[in-house]
Design an enzyme around this catalytic site. Structure first.
Site, short mmCIF file in Angstrom:
data_model
loop_
_atom_site.label_atom_id
_atom_site.label_comp_id
_atom_site.label_asym_id
_atom_site.label_seq_id
_atom_site.Cartn_x
_atom_site.Cartn_y
_atom_site.Cartn_z
NE ARG A 180 -34.30 -21.37 -16.59
CZ ARG A 180 -34.14 -21.35 -15.28
NH1 ARG A 180 -33.05 -20.80 -14.77
NH2 ARG A 180 -35.01 -21.93 -14.46
CD GLN B 239 -40.11 -28.39 -17.07
OE1 GLN B 239 -40.37 -27.98 -15.95
NE2 GLN B 239 -38.93 -28.22 -17.61
CE LYS C 292 -32.85 -24.63 -17.15
NZ LYS C 292 -33.89 -25.07 -16.18
CD GLU D 113 -38.93 -24.75 -22.51
OE1 GLU D 113 -38.41 -25.65 -23.20
OE2 GLU D 113 -38.53 -24.46 -21.38
CD GLU E 159 -33.20 -31.09 -17.76
OE1 GLU E 159 -32.99 -31.28 -18.99
OE2 GLU E 159 -33.57 -29.99 -17.31
CG ASP F 181 -32.71 -27.79 -14.75
OD1 ASP F 181 -32.08 -26.81 -14.35
OD2 ASP F 181 -33.85 -27.67 -15.25
CG ASP G 156 -36.57 -31.42 -17.50
OD1 ASP G 156 -36.47 -32.01 -16.40
OD2 ASP G 156 -36.41 -30.18 -17.62
CE LYS H 202 -34.58 -29.13 -21.54
NZ LYS H 202 -34.76 -29.16 -20.09
P1 PGA Z 1 -37.58 -23.44 -16.67
O1 PGA Z 1 -37.62 -24.91 -17.24
O2 PGA Z 1 -36.80 -22.58 -17.57
O3 PGA Z 1 -39.03 -23.08 -16.57
O4 PGA Z 1 -36.95 -23.56 -15.30
C1 PGA Z 1 -36.66 -25.47 -18.05
C2 PGA Z 1 -36.13 -26.76 -17.51
O5 PGA Z 1 -36.58 -27.26 -16.46
O6 PGA Z 1 -35.21 -27.32 -18.10
ZN ZN Z 2 -35.11 -29.06 -16.34
#
Ligand code: PGA
Ligand code: ZN
Length: 429
Positions: free
Chosen positions: A369, A166, A340, A208, A288, A315, A245, A391
């Site tokens: 996010r 990701q 988060k 992102e 991650e 995470d 990640d 992050k």
């Molecule tokens: P998400 O991804 O905000 O789409 O869950 C961010 C991450 O996995 O760190």
């Molecule tokens: Zn993550």
């Protein structure tokens, strides 16, 4: 922090829009005397199954993503219930929100409604104290400016699974300030864009703001990232290093990991072996969610293999929950927590998870996010809670840059003698 009592007058809520063009909840806390605090709920795409639920309307309108019920829950249920509560009592307020919802996954009022109100209250308290949020949170403690973790290529569910991994990110352990870390990162982002263009692979950016990952294999993305670091003239490993990640839950199915790009299906041991191989061959300092959220044995094996030299971040594996952090510390399943706030639903619970992680000797990273807005609360949390790492996505798109720019302002405000976390916060270093 102040000891005086300041009652909440009411909470307003409205529907606003996030960086993916999806509806989201903004809450506004009004205090006696006209002071305001505002916050917007972010939204994930690769969410962990243990996360607080975003309440969405469903149905066909706006793809079912509208949040009119969550907004109504703020104005009709939360606002009358918290009217008169002391805005400086964040814990009491958050407990009230949790009790009012009454469900473990916050699906009744909505995790999005809860986090918007909880963060808005925190912002209102800081405003009432006449302080920027980071300073209000710090109290008498010394500030710690976080090490930025910045995405260069965005993959996984943020790029229609174009590559399996990701986030391909860089950190700057050798930088002496946050501003310098961003300078170096900007050079990598520029170099990566030029490389992609020269190779005929530039196709814009993912959710992102990282480059859309037109690669033949996951490993090719790593090679491109390493070359982009080398292009800047900084030394790979000591100045600039790689952070990944894997978000492995996203490609885990019935006991197997399906690497779509390589057309390969591997088991948990196979993925551990693949990732350890990457750690051996590339200057990787943080990984991650290397394994899926329910693959504890895989997480333990990976942490046992590389945890002394690499930060292993939970995470989806920890979903910002204190009980998960304590269990993971016992299991040796990872050695760092991604925080988060909307994963759990309130500011106080997020802080509690961070404290539990600190207690366990874990590294701590405050995270935005993939669905974000101009809200910069997370940047303040990173400094005010002395998390050490931040992050928030890539080095483009204003919902990302707003957070980086906010830390630049804070660093400037603190002046000489400010402590920048640097590479020391990567626990394994
Ligand atoms: P998400 O991804 O905000 O789409 O869950 C961010 C991450 O996995 O760190
Ligand atoms: Zn993550």
């Amino acid at each position: 922090m102040t000891n005086s009592v300041l009652p909440i007058e009411r909470v307003l809520a409205r529907r606003v829009w996030d960086s993916r063009g999806h509806p989201t909840v903004e809450a506004e806390i009004q205090l006696h005397g006209g002071v305001l605090g505002r916050a917007i709920a972010p939204a994930g795409a690769s969410t962990g199954s243990g996360e607080a639920v975003d309440l969405r309307d469903g149905g066909r309108r706006l793809g079912g993503l509208d949040v009119t019920n969550a907004v109504r829950n703020v104005t009709d249920i939360i606002s009358p219930a918290i009217r008169g509560c002391d805005v400086f009592d964040q814990k009491g307020l958050d407990q009230l929100l949790v009790d009012l919802d009454g469900t473990d996954d916050r699906h009744r009022l909505g995790g999005n409604a809860l986090i918007a109100v909880s963060m808005a209250a925190l912002n209102a308290a800081a405003a009432a104290a006449g302080q920027p949020l980071w300073r209000y949170l710090l109290g008498d403690s010394q500030a710690l400016i976080p090490l930025p973790e910045v995405q260069i290529f965005g993959g996984g569910s943020h790029a229609k699974k174009r590559v399996d991994v990701q986030d391909f990110m860089v950190v700057a352990p050798g930088a002496s300030s946050f501003a310098e870390a961003l300078d170096w990162t900007a050079e990598v982002y520029l170099a990566a864009g030029q490389r992609m263009e020269a190779a005929g692979r530039l196709r814009g950016v993912a959710d992102e703001g990282g480059y859309w990952p037109v690669f033949k294999t996951n490993e090719e993305a790593l090679e491109f990232l390493l070359w982009s670091i080398e292009d800047t003239g900084h030394s790979p490993g000591s100045d600039l290093a790689i952070s990944l990640d894997i978000a492995a839950s996203e490609f885990y199915e019935a006991g197997h990991y399906c690497l779509g790009l390589e057309g390969q299906e591997i088991d948990s041991d196979g993925l551990v072996e693949l990732l350890v191989g990457w750690v051996d061959r590339f200057p990787i300092v943080s990984v991650e969610d290397p394994l899926a959220e329910n693959d504890t044995i895989g997480m333990q094996r990976f942490t046992a293999a590389v945890g002394d030299r690499v930060q292993v971040v939970g995470d989806d594996y920890l979903v910002t929950r204190t009980d998960h952090v304590i269990q993971a510390a016992r299991d040796g399943a990872c050695n760092a927590l991604l925080v988060k706030p909307n994963q759990v639903g309130t500011i106080s619970e997020s802080h509690q998870a961070l404290e539990a992680a600190r207690e366990a000797g874990f590294g701590t990273i405050i995270s935005a996010r993939s669905g974000e807005t101009e809200d910069v609360t997370v940047a303040h949390l990173a400094v005010g809670w002395r998390a050490g790492q931040l992050k928030v996505g890539s080095f483009s798109r204003s919902e990302r840059m707003a957070k980086w720019n906010e830390i630049l302002r804070i660093e400037e405000c603190l002046g000489d003698g400010t402590r920048f976390a640097g590479g020391s916060v990567l626990v394994a270093r």
